[in-house]
Design an enzyme around this catalytic site. Structure first.
Site, PDB file in Angstrom:
ATOM      1  CB  THR A  41      -0.911  -0.004   1.240  1.00 48.14           C
ATOM      2  OG1 THR A  41      -1.479   1.294   1.407  1.00 48.14           O
ATOM      3  CG2 THR A  41      -0.165  -0.346   2.524  1.00 48.14           C
ATOM      4  CG  ASP A  42      -1.097   4.982  -1.011  1.00 49.93           C
ATOM      5  OD1 ASP A  42      -1.641   4.360  -0.078  1.00 49.93           O
ATOM      6  OD2 ASP A  42      -1.691   5.857  -1.682  1.00 49.93           O
ATOM      7  CD  GLU A  43      -3.235   3.730   4.637  1.00 51.17           C
ATOM      8  OE1 GLU A  43      -2.953   3.514   5.828  1.00 51.17           O
ATOM      9  OE2 GLU A  43      -4.393   3.851   4.221  1.00 51.17           O
ATOM     10  CE1 TYR A  53      -3.481  -2.477   5.969  1.00 51.88           C
ATOM     11  CE2 TYR A  53      -3.243  -0.143   5.468  1.00 51.88           C
ATOM     12  CZ  TYR A  53      -3.367  -1.462   5.047  1.00 51.88           C
ATOM     13  OH  TYR A  53      -3.380  -1.749   3.701  1.00 51.88           O
ATOM     14  CE  LYS A 107      -0.318  -4.451   3.158  1.00 53.59           C
ATOM     15  NZ  LYS A 107      -0.772  -5.771   2.617  1.00 53.59           N
TER      16      LYS A 107
HETATM   17  P1  NAD Z   1     -10.118  -6.948   2.630  1.00 55.14           P
HETATM   18  O1  NAD Z   1     -10.089  -6.588   4.072  1.00 55.14           O
HETATM   19  O2  NAD Z   1     -11.336  -6.648   1.819  1.00 55.14           O
HETATM   20  O3  NAD Z   1      -9.834  -8.508   2.444  1.00 55.14           O
HETATM   21  C1  NAD Z   1      -8.846  -9.177   3.166  1.00 55.14           C
HETATM   22  C2  NAD Z   1      -9.071 -10.669   2.958  1.00 55.14           C
HETATM   23  O4  NAD Z   1      -8.020 -11.358   3.672  1.00 55.14           O
HETATM   24  C3  NAD Z   1     -10.397 -11.183   3.522  1.00 55.14           C
HETATM   25  O5  NAD Z   1     -11.027 -12.024   2.572  1.00 55.14           O
HETATM   26  C4  NAD Z   1      -9.997 -11.952   4.764  1.00 55.14           C
HETATM   27  O6  NAD Z   1     -10.879 -13.022   5.069  1.00 55.14           O
HETATM   28  C5  NAD Z   1      -8.612 -12.438   4.384  1.00 55.14           C
HETATM   29  N1  NAD Z   1      -7.748 -12.739   5.544  1.00 55.14           N
HETATM   30  C6  NAD Z   1      -7.529 -11.959   6.625  1.00 55.14           C
HETATM   31  N2  NAD Z   1      -6.707 -12.578   7.474  1.00 55.14           N
HETATM   32  C7  NAD Z   1      -6.367 -13.761   6.916  1.00 55.14           C
HETATM   33  C8  NAD Z   1      -5.539 -14.837   7.306  1.00 55.14           C
HETATM   34  N3  NAD Z   1      -4.884 -14.823   8.482  1.00 55.14           N
HETATM   35  N4  NAD Z   1      -5.410 -15.901   6.491  1.00 55.14           N
HETATM   36  C9  NAD Z   1      -6.086 -15.945   5.306  1.00 55.14           C
HETATM   37  N5  NAD Z   1      -6.902 -14.956   4.894  1.00 55.14           N
HETATM   38  C10 NAD Z   1      -7.042 -13.868   5.690  1.00 55.14           C
HETATM   39  O7  NAD Z   1      -8.837  -6.250   1.989  1.00 55.14           O
HETATM   40  P2  NAD Z   1      -8.667  -5.543   0.573  1.00 55.14           P
HETATM   41  O8  NAD Z   1      -9.163  -4.163   0.658  1.00 55.14           O
HETATM   42  O9  NAD Z   1      -9.170  -6.453  -0.447  1.00 55.14           O
HETATM   43  O10 NAD Z   1      -7.066  -5.472   0.517  1.00 55.14           O
HETATM   44  C11 NAD Z   1      -6.316  -6.547  -0.025  1.00 55.14           C
HETATM   45  C12 NAD Z   1      -4.834  -6.218   0.102  1.00 55.14           C
HETATM   46  O11 NAD Z   1      -4.556  -4.985  -0.574  1.00 55.14           O
HETATM   47  C13 NAD Z   1      -4.370  -6.015   1.544  1.00 55.14           C
HETATM   48  O12 NAD Z   1      -3.090  -6.586   1.666  1.00 55.14           O
HETATM   49  C14 NAD Z   1      -4.307  -4.498   1.703  1.00 55.14           C
HETATM   50  O13 NAD Z   1      -3.326  -4.138   2.647  1.00 55.14           O
HETATM   51  C15 NAD Z   1      -3.924  -4.069   0.313  1.00 55.14           C
HETATM   52  N6  NAD Z   1      -4.368  -2.740  -0.079  1.00 55.14           N
HETATM   53  C16 NAD Z   1      -5.706  -2.410  -0.050  1.00 55.14           C
HETATM   54  C17 NAD Z   1      -6.107  -1.145  -0.502  1.00 55.14           C
HETATM   55  C18 NAD Z   1      -7.544  -0.729  -0.509  1.00 55.14           C
HETATM   56  O14 NAD Z   1      -7.834   0.416  -0.879  1.00 55.14           O
HETATM   57  N7  NAD Z   1      -8.491  -1.574  -0.163  1.00 55.14           N
HETATM   58  C19 NAD Z   1      -5.159  -0.229  -0.954  1.00 55.14           C
HETATM   59  C20 NAD Z   1      -3.803  -0.590  -0.911  1.00 55.14           C
HETATM   60  C21 NAD Z   1      -3.436  -1.859  -0.511  1.00 55.14           C
HETATM   61  O1  DAU Z   2      -4.027   4.126   0.661  1.00 51.33           O
HETATM   62  C1  DAU Z   2      -4.260   2.749   0.623  1.00 51.33           C
HETATM   63  C2  DAU Z   2      -5.086   2.331   1.824  1.00 51.33           C
HETATM   64  O2  DAU Z   2      -6.400   2.820   1.592  1.00 51.33           O
HETATM   65  C3  DAU Z   2      -5.114   0.835   2.049  1.00 51.33           C
HETATM   66  O3  DAU Z   2      -3.814   0.398   2.358  1.00 51.33           O
HETATM   67  C4  DAU Z   2      -6.081   0.448   3.175  1.00 51.33           C
HETATM   68  O4  DAU Z   2      -6.184  -0.955   3.269  1.00 51.33           O
HETATM   69  C5  DAU Z   2      -7.433   1.025   2.847  1.00 51.33           C
HETATM   70  O5  DAU Z   2      -8.318   0.772   3.919  1.00 51.33           O
HETATM   71  C6  DAU Z   2      -7.332   2.541   2.603  1.00 51.33           C
HETATM   72  O6  DAU Z   2      -6.988   3.233   3.812  1.00 51.33           O
HETATM   73  P1  DAU Z   2      -7.660   4.648   4.173  1.00 51.33           P
HETATM   74  O7  DAU Z   2      -7.553   4.868   5.618  1.00 51.33           O
HETATM   75  O8  DAU Z   2      -7.167   5.728   3.286  1.00 51.33           O
HETATM   76  O9  DAU Z   2      -9.172   4.319   3.712  1.00 51.33           O
HETATM   77  P2  DAU Z   2     -10.593   4.567   4.413  1.00 51.33           P
HETATM   78  O10 DAU Z   2     -11.620   4.220   3.407  1.00 51.33           O
HETATM   79  O11 DAU Z   2     -10.674   3.975   5.765  1.00 51.33           O
HETATM   80  O12 DAU Z   2     -10.578   6.155   4.577  1.00 51.33           O
HETATM   81  C7  DAU Z   2     -10.426   7.015   3.464  1.00 51.33           C
HETATM   82  C8  DAU Z   2     -10.459   8.444   3.978  1.00 51.33           C
HETATM   83  O13 DAU Z   2     -11.771   8.720   4.464  1.00 51.33           O
HETATM   84  C9  DAU Z   2      -9.532   8.687   5.144  1.00 51.33           C
HETATM   85  O14 DAU Z   2      -9.020  10.003   5.064  1.00 51.33           O
HETATM   86  C10 DAU Z   2     -10.428   8.570   6.372  1.00 51.33           C
HETATM   87  C11 DAU Z   2     -11.750   9.093   5.861  1.00 51.33           C
HETATM   88  N1  DAU Z   2     -12.950   8.492   6.492  1.00 51.33           N
HETATM   89  C12 DAU Z   2     -13.043   7.140   6.515  1.00 51.33           C
HETATM   90  C13 DAU Z   2     -14.125   6.523   7.101  1.00 51.33           C
HETATM   91  C14 DAU Z   2     -14.218   5.029   7.139  1.00 51.33           C
HETATM   92  C15 DAU Z   2     -13.944   9.301   7.018  1.00 51.33           C
HETATM   93  O15 DAU Z   2     -13.859  10.555   6.970  1.00 51.33           O
HETATM   94  N2  DAU Z   2     -15.016   8.703   7.614  1.00 51.33           N
HETATM   95  C16 DAU Z   2     -15.143   7.349   7.687  1.00 51.33           C
HETATM   96  O16 DAU Z   2     -16.148   6.846   8.255  1.00 51.33           O
END
Ligand code: NAD
Ligand code: DAU
Length: 353
Positions: free
Chosen positions: A141-143, A166, A170
């Site tokens: 992730t970019d985080e 988190y 990562k």
């Molecule tokens: P998500 O939370 O929707 O899904 C995570 C999945 O992992 C779930 O299906 C869960 O059951 C499974 N899981 C959790 N713990 C596990 C374990 N111990 N063993 C096997 N499976 C397990 O997540 P997502 O949003 O689909 O993100 C997927 C990946 O991409 C993550 O690694 C996250 O850090 C990364 N990522 C997500 C975003 C985003 O915007 N959602 C952005 C950047 C990076």
């Molecule tokens: O940047 C990549 C990341 O993006 C991933 O690595 C993470 O897995 C993914 O969850 C996401 O993280 P963020 O914290 O950026 O996403 P989230 O959707 O939780 O929040 C997006 C923005 O919105 C953030 O600035 C917080 C704000 N927010 C979020 C929620 C859930 C609110 O203002 N209110 C809310 O209820």
């Protein structure tokens, strides 16, 4: 013909990736989805592929070394795409330990089993010879880069400076992936993407949460002033980026994947309300997230110039399609917003859904 282990394939991005890959790539011989099915894993996301003879689902934990080893022995994977993680920043603030074990120890377990299985001389600690064509891809992730001020963008060489449990978990996982490449010569790639949006995203993340609440005329909880900026990437563009890295990436390299779509949270929330014909009065400013990163922005020059990938969605098009998907899939929304999720929601926001 590849034999893939995809972890976390029942989650948001993983399930989009499996559908994308099996839909477009004939050269997949086998795809095993290993997922623990935590609150975020949902097999309903994978209905369209469940009868595909190349696809197999295994419920299990990436931290279970014996299970992961057994799967390698049984299926002979040559590719690992590792999505499984605890992924929600707010949950990491209340329960950091789970993030460390899943995201760090889980990653190290997969790396270790892959190394031992793929090494031609596993008993020789100096040997760096692996079966041809094997690759371990870490979805990061970019985080991990921390937060930006008004200017600048994250490149692949930006120092890691994670701010939440988190993102720290990562970043730790990324460093272990790097160590397995440097020390053992394991063929790896790391991708670091910006915020994804699209279908099947669990409604704890900003966009699906706001769509859900607006649909049901509930308050839309905006953290602090709502002027934090994220760089939005359509999940299908992300999947295409991962495939580009698998097919053309240079072993050992990190690739940023970003959508060139910087938006303030409040702008997105207002756009959702407008598209759904709901009033701005639903916006409710709540206490800010502790350690809240102010701005993310990805410089995707490396993947666009070296691998020829670029995002195909405009934000307007992607959002219209995403909102449509949630409207057309209210059953899915209802299923994931019952039970456990309700308890979590009340604890997190002190609001009733
Ligand atoms: P998500 O939370 O929707 O899904 C995570 C999945 O992992 C779930 O299906 C869960 O059951 C499974 N899981 C959790 N713990 C596990 C374990 N111990 N063993 C096997 N499976 C397990 O997540 P997502 O949003 O689909 O993100 C997927 C990946 O991409 C993550 O690694 C996250 O850090 C990364 N990522 C997500 C975003 C985003 O915007 N959602 C952005 C950047 C990076
Ligand atoms: O940047 C990549 C990341 O993006 C991933 O690595 C993470 O897995 C993914 O969850 C996401 O993280 P963020 O914290 O950026 O996403 P989230 O959707 O939780 O929040 C997006 C923005 O919105 C953030 O600035 C917080 C704000 N927010 C979020 C929620 C859930 C609110 O203002 N209110 C809310 O209820």
């Amino acid at each position: 013909m590849r034999k893939l282990l995809v972890t976390g394939g029942a989650g948001f991005i993983g399930s989009n990736f499996i559908q994308y890959l099996l839909g477009r790539k004939q050269e997949i011989e086998l795809l095993v989805n290993l997922d623990l099915l935590t609150y975020a894993g949902n097999l309903e996301n994978l209905k369209s592929v469940e009868h595909d003879p190349r696809y197999c689902f295994i419920q299990g934990d990436i931290r279970n070394r014996a299970l992961v080893r057994k799967l390698f022995d049984e299926y002979g994977f040559d590719t690992v795409v590792h999505f499984a993680a605890e992924s929600h920043v707010d949950r990491s603030i209340v329960e950091p330990e789970l993030f460390l074990t899943t995201n760090i120890v889980g990653t190290q377990t997969l790396l270790d089993v892959a190394k031992n299985y793929w090494k031609i001389h596993p008993e020789d600690k100096y040997s760096r010879e692996y079966r041809p064509g094997v690759i371990y891809l870490q979805v990061s992730t970019d985080e991990v880069y921390g937060a930006l001020g008004r200017n600048g963008m994250f490149t692949e060489t930006t120092p890691l400076a994670p701010n939440s449990p988190y993102s720290a978990s990562k970043a730790s996982a990324d460093l272990i992936v790097r160590a397995y490449h440097e020390t053992y010569g394991l063929p790896v790639n790391i991708t670091r993407c910006s915020n994804n949006y699209g279908s099947y995203q669990f409604p704890e993340k900003l966009i699906p949460l706001m769509i859900h609440n607006a649909l049901y005329d509930k308050p839309l909880p905006v953290y602090g002033d709502g002027m934090q900026i994220r760089d939005w990437l359509h999940v299908k563009d992300h999947c295409a980026g991962i495939v580009a890295v698998l097919e053309k990436g240079e072993v050992g390299e990190v690739y940023n994947i970003g959508g060139n779509n910087e938006k303030a949270n409040l702008e997105i929330v207002r756009q959702i309300l407008k598209e759904l014909g709901k009033p701005d009065s639903l916006i409710t400013h709540v206490q800010d997230r502790p350690g809240h990163d102010r701005r993310y922005a990805i410089d995707n020059t490396k993947i666009t110039t070296h691998l020829g990938w670029k995002p195909s969605y405009t934000f307007e098009q992607g959002m219209a399609e995403t909102i449509r998907w949630y409207l057309d899939n209210l059953d899915w929304v209802e299923h994931v917003t019952s039970g456990e999720y309700q308890k979590y929601y009340r604890k997190m926001y002190l609001l009733d859904t």
